[in-house]
Motif scaffolding. Structure first.
Motif, short mmCIF file in Angstrom:
data_model
loop_
_atom_site.label_atom_id
_atom_site.label_comp_id
_atom_site.label_asym_id
_atom_site.label_seq_id
_atom_site.Cartn_x
_atom_site.Cartn_y
_atom_site.Cartn_z
N VAL A 122 0.86 -1.19 0.00
CA VAL A 122 0.00 0.00 0.00
C VAL A 122 0.89 1.23 0.00
O VAL A 122 1.74 1.39 0.89
N CYS A 123 0.69 2.08 -0.99
CA CYS A 123 1.45 3.33 -1.07
C CYS A 123 0.54 4.44 -0.54
O CYS A 123 -0.57 4.61 -1.04
N PHE A 124 1.00 5.17 0.45
CA PHE A 124 0.11 6.15 1.05
C PHE A 124 0.89 7.43 1.32
O PHE A 124 2.12 7.48 1.22
N ILE B 57 5.93 -4.60 -5.02
CA ILE B 57 6.39 -3.31 -4.51
C ILE B 57 6.81 -2.40 -5.66
O ILE B 57 6.80 -1.17 -5.55
N LYS B 58 7.12 -3.01 -6.79
CA LYS B 58 7.58 -2.22 -7.93
C LYS B 58 6.52 -1.23 -8.37
O LYS B 58 6.78 -0.06 -8.64
N LYS B 59 5.27 -1.72 -8.46
CA LYS B 59 4.20 -0.85 -8.91
C LYS B 59 3.93 0.26 -7.90
O LYS B 59 3.58 1.37 -8.27
N GLY C 47 4.90 6.80 2.01
CA GLY C 47 5.37 5.52 2.55
C GLY C 47 4.74 4.35 1.82
O GLY C 47 3.75 4.48 1.11
N ILE C 48 5.39 3.20 2.00
CA ILE C 48 4.86 1.95 1.43
C ILE C 48 4.88 0.92 2.53
O ILE C 48 5.93 0.69 3.16
N ILE C 49 3.73 0.33 2.81
CA ILE C 49 3.71 -0.75 3.81
C ILE C 49 3.26 -2.04 3.14
O ILE C 49 2.54 -2.04 2.16
N VAL D 258 -2.58 0.49 -4.33
CA VAL D 258 -2.48 -0.82 -3.70
C VAL D 258 -2.13 -1.82 -4.80
O VAL D 258 -2.77 -1.83 -5.84
N SER D 259 -1.12 -2.64 -4.59
CA SER D 259 -0.81 -3.63 -5.63
C SER D 259 -0.07 -4.80 -5.01
O SER D 259 0.32 -4.77 -3.85
#
Lengths: 810, 173
Positions: free
Chosen positions: B9-11, B118-120, B80-82, B114-115
């Protein structure tokens, strides 16, 4: 309330909040942008690093066609640019392995056994040892690394590529270039006086068709399509299609004819020709000689929209650029598809060694033709020059090109070896420049280019049928070269962008074009019986291997012959060739109790059937003795397939088609034909029937009963047609058709990518087509064009029958 | 071998502006006049855990505790990315939407992408940053044209902006 509603409206009226940067006059704006830019850079760097990280090995980054099985442990199998990375990875993994701890080795590979080490035979000798009993083509090793090979017709033939390429082959054959090595095709050379040869071949073909003495063929400017039968037995005993090419000759002496035949019927045709030469009708012995030159010619087939451009690029280095053939090829390099050029024209070329300017690259941004060239191209398309098939020496003498086998062999012996060429490449001033041909050291290659099309597949002219039946998938080129030039030409074609495919893809492309392929779609020939028999035996083995409870219960579905289409039974011929695995009702049994009863009841019966089955299998595996014994007897009653009349050729197919769609409404002037004989009278007339040795019992009505017509079925709705499925008429009352409604069987059925629905190539009996024509059209008031041609095809798995539209194939 | 599937999830964290009547209804980006909050990856993971526990209770927290991990977090830009287990991704998203405070500062969590890889998510983060920079640049130009602010003439910056603009249009093509 009002205030609440007003507040609601006010809220809705406001635009959605945009996350703007506010009015804050911030001094840190630049810092904000810099922070974002820094973040972008950091993320991008991490993405790039992740690609090259340790979770993907070097060989895993290669595209599919460059991957090799041994790349994980043999560093030499990886392209040079990735080798360092691969070595580093292997070192890293060697560090953590106990067996390699302390040593400098990368892998734990053992040394070869002493036998293998001492055996210092060259690879060539080893390959020659392995060719006992089967011939390897020149490109065999290249194909063996990339395709599944199969032994067929005494040669190892590439069946299908290792990668999945169903759609790739279709797309390549349609838009790009599809190449195939068809050097397994046989070439028979007939030498003798012109009239004798023409008469000889005429005995093997239909008497009414255009002979080899016709204008465009006799000069060698075009390749003639033939449909061969056994001598004087037209229309029965079909042997299959073939192509004939005359050698252009100016003087009146002996002439030479090359007959290109499919290897499945090459032996039969050779035997037939030999017997026909030995027993001429007039009684006098001609001086006609027959020779098999298959090993002296290599051939490649190219299909696809860009095939002309690829050929023009690869064959650009002409020995004599002004010669008619080379000039013509240069002019046509921009045509959108080979279908534009006239069919079966022959172009003779002489080019410099293709290895000198290897690798050829097709220029995608094509240079437009100048006005002069445009005009020349128009003239060319309007009237193709016949001199294109003749080679001329610089000095003005005759150059026989590929026909002169001795000169070709001398050329191959004289040509420089690869290491000499590499030494010359090293001497170049500019690295990577192409080599310039040296007139003393280098040789030239004579070639023949034939613009093939559906004619060669069908065995007759297809000008009229073309537009209705055939897509552009059937048009392409055949390249004939002398022996020894197989690999250089093949590598040039492959590196220039041609996609190599195998036999099953060729069959599929021919199917998509809507054309019958030999031998899989030529019922009534010996080659078809062998092919279908082998396929039926394999299908039956597959079926037997499944546990009885999971087999398809063909008995219950009412399908008596699920493994091969039973044309002999359809036409009322009791004798079925022993190549087919006949299965009785017991053989199709699926219920365990019945199976146990059968096996326990007749131990002797089982032994008999087992013996018969093994005899069948033996026959299916080794059909050569069966062929010999059939050829020994010229009486067609001993050859069950010899008494089938297969309608082949555009003329006959057109006759059947016109009868099929002829109206029988009130506006018909002549009274409608009521019997099969009347209805098929035009067909009999077009066939100009029966040769001398057809027995009297098989004239007229009896002949029509044995007639088989090939058809193409296109599904009207959903569903795919299966192989060996029965083609039926619409039953009068019942929903599903019964046995009595069967008029034919499907030979090849599949989903067609070109049409987007199911399609099949099958064969119907002529009597069946007559019944189809005579059956009442099911209450459709406006008479549609194809109303009389809708049939039902049963499914082999118990699904409901599919409706299909029927067209007659030449 | 069972494969454990995840969602990335990128937020982005958006902070309320200080009590300023001029821009009361607007949120603004960090890096503005107020002091940036000191956040770290640990505080983000604490935030996620607290939100899930608050909204979904102990059982919910137990589901996501093991698999949740903060893969990337940038304190300056608050992107951030979790990583979250796939089966409970929607629960975590719902909890994050309901988040209101971080480190006693009011904020909003805006989920960008959301994907499964992690690359996307990284690519999505890059795209968001680029779009923001371009939007800011356009706004600055508008404001410079209307005379509210002096034109920002930093050659390196404008080069970066042009590059970003062309790269975004290339992606869209």
């Amino acid at each position: 309330m009002d205030t609440a509603r007003e507040a609601d409206e006010k809220r809705k009226a406001q635009p959605a909040p945009r996350y703007t940067l506010g009015k804050a006059r911030s001094v840190d704006v630049v810092g904000f942008v810099e922070a974002r830019a820094f973040e972008i850079n950091a993320l991008q760097r991490s993405l790039e690093d992740a690609r090259a990280a340790g979770n993907v090995r070097a060989f895993q980054t290669l595209p599919r066609h460059l991957r090799r099985r041994a790349a994980s442990h043999n560093v030499k199998r990886i392209p040079a640019r990735l080798r360092e990375r691969a070595i580093a990875e292997m070192k890293r993994s060697a560090q953590s392995s106990k067996a390699l701890a302390g040593t400098d080795r990368l892998t734990n590979a053992k040394r070869a056994s002493r036998y293998k080490r001492r055996r210092s035979r060259t690879v060539r000798d080893e390959y020659e040892l392995r060719q006992a009993g089967k011939r390897w083509l020149e490109t065999h090793v290249w194909h063996a690394k990339r395709m599944h090979m199969r032994e067929l017709w005494g040669t190892m033939v590439a069946e299908t590529p290792n990668e999945r390429s169903h759609r790739v082959a279709y797309r390549a054959a349609k838009e790009k270039t599809y190449i195939q090595d068809i050097s397994f095709f046989r070439t028979l050379e007939i030498t003798g006086p012109e009239a004798a040869i023409v008469g000889l071949v005429r005995r093997l073909t239909a008497p009414g068709s255009a002979t080899l003495a016709a204008k465009p063929y006799i000069t060698g400017a075009r390749m003639a399509p033939l449909a061969l039968h056994r001598a004087d037995m037209y229309p029965l005993a079909a042997l299959g299609p073939a192509s004939a090419l005359w050698q252009p000759a100016a003087d009146a002496g002996d002439r030479r004819l090359w007959l290109r035949v499919h290897p499945a019927n090459a032996d039969a045709i050779k035997a037939e020709l030999a017997s026909a030469i030995g027993s001429p009708p007039g009684g006098e012995q001609g001086e006609v000689r027959l020779a098999d030159v298959s090993c002296d010619v290599v051939s490649f087939e190219l299909l696809g929209g860009q095939s002309t451009q690829l050929l023009a690029t690869v064959l650009a280095q002409a020995a004599d650029p002004e010669a008619c053939g080379s000039a013509a090829l240069r002019l046509v390099r921009q045509v959108p598809s080979p279908a534009v050029l006239p069919e079966s024209v022959v172009v003779a070329l002489r080019i410099h060694d293709p290895r000198l300017s290897f690798p050829h690259k097709v220029d995608p941004g094509s240079v437009a033709l100048s006005d002069n060239e445009q005009r020349q191209l128009q003239n060319l398309l309007r009237r193709w020059p016949t001199e294109a098939s003749i080679l001329r020496h610089r000095g003005g003498g005759a150059d026989h090109g590929i026909w002169d086998r001795d000169a070709c062999a001398q050329g191959v012996a004289r040509r420089p070896a690869e290491h000499i060429l590499n030494a010359r490449r090293q001497q170049q001033l500019i690295p990577g420049a192409k080599l310039v041909p040296d007139p003393d050291a280098d040789v030239t290659v004579p070639l023949l280019l034939v613009r093939t099309g559906p004619e060669a597949l069908v065995g007759s002219r297809t000008a009229r049928a073309d537009r209705r039946c055939v897509d552009t998938l059937a048009h392409g080129w055949t390249l004939l070269a002398p022996r020894g030039w197989g690999m250089p030409l093949w590598m040039s074609l492959g590196f220039a962008g041609g996609r190599a495919q195998g036999l099953s893809e060729r069959h599929h492309v021919g199917f998509e074009a809507g054309l019958p392929t030999f031998p899989a779609n030529w019922p009534g020939t010996v080659a078809y019986d062998e092919w279908a028999g082998a396929a039926a035996a394999a299908a039956r083995q597959q079926w037997i291997r499944r546990p009885p409870g999971k087999r398809t219960n063909y008995l219950q579905l009412g399908i008596t012959s699920p493994f091969y289409p039973p044309f002999h039974e359809l036409l009322g011929i009791e004798d079925v060739p022993s190549v087919y695995p006949r299965v009785t009702a017991d053989g199709l049994e699926c219920r365990m109790r019945r199976l146990k009863k059968i096996s326990s009841n007749g131990r002797s019966a089982a032994a008999e059937t087992a013996q018969a089955a093994s005899a069948d299998d033996a026959m299916a595996v080794d059909p050569a003795p069966a062929v010999q014994e059939r050829l020994a007897s010229s009486d067609c009653s001993q050859d069950p397939s010899g008494s089938i009349w297969l309608v082949a050729g555009e003329l006959l197919a057109a006759a059947v088609e016109t009868q099929l769609v002829s109206g029988r409404g009130p506006c018909a002037s002549t009274p409608a034909p009521t019997s099969l004989l009347e209805w098929a009278a035009p067909l009999l007339g077009a066939a100009g029937c029966a040769g001398a040795s057809v027995p009297h019992s098989l004239r007229g009505q009896a002949l029509l009963e044995r007639c088989l017509v090939r058809v193409r079925l296109v599904c009207a709705g959903r569903g795919v047609l299966a192989n060996c499925a029965p083609i039926c008429l619409h039953p009068a009352g019942a929903a599903e058709p019964g046995d009595g409604d069967t008029i034919g069987y499907v030979m090849t059925g599949s989903y067609s990518l070109a049409r987007g629905c199911g399609m099949a190539i099958g064969a119907c009996s002529l009597r069946g087509l007559f019944r189809l024509w005579a059956s009442p059209s099911a209450g459709e008031a406006p008479r549609r064009a194809d109303a009389s041609c809708r049939v039902l095809v049963r499914s082999l798995g118990g699904a409901p029958s599919t409706t299909a539209v029927l067209t007659v194939l030449p | 071998m069972v494969r454990f599937k995840n969602r990335y999830v990128c937020f982005e964290l958006l902070f309320e502006p200080p009590a300023d009547p001029a821009c009361a209804a607007r949120t603004s980006r960090p890096g503005q006049s107020q002091a940036p909050p000191v956040l770290s990856a640990k505080s983000i993971s604490q935030l996620v855990r607290d939100c899930v526990k608050l909204s979904f209770g102990d059982s919910g927290a137990g589901h996501v505790l093991m698999g949740t991990q903060v893969k990337y977090f940038n304190a300056r830009t608050c992107m951030g990315i979790i990583k979250v287990p796939r089966d409970h991704c929607r629960m975590v998203l719902a909890a994050m939407v309901l988040a209101t405070h971080v480190n006693k500062r009011p904020c909003t969590v805006c989920v960008r992408h959301v994907s499964g890889t992690i690359k996307k998510c990284q690519k999505a983060a890059i795209r968001v940053d680029r779009e923001l920079i371009i939007a800011w640049h356009q706004q600055q130009r508008v404001r410079a044209a209307s005379g509210e602010a002096p034109p920002v003439s930093n050659s390196a910056l404008s080069q970066l902006l042009q590059e970003s603009a062309s790269q975004i249009s290339a992606l869209e093509l």
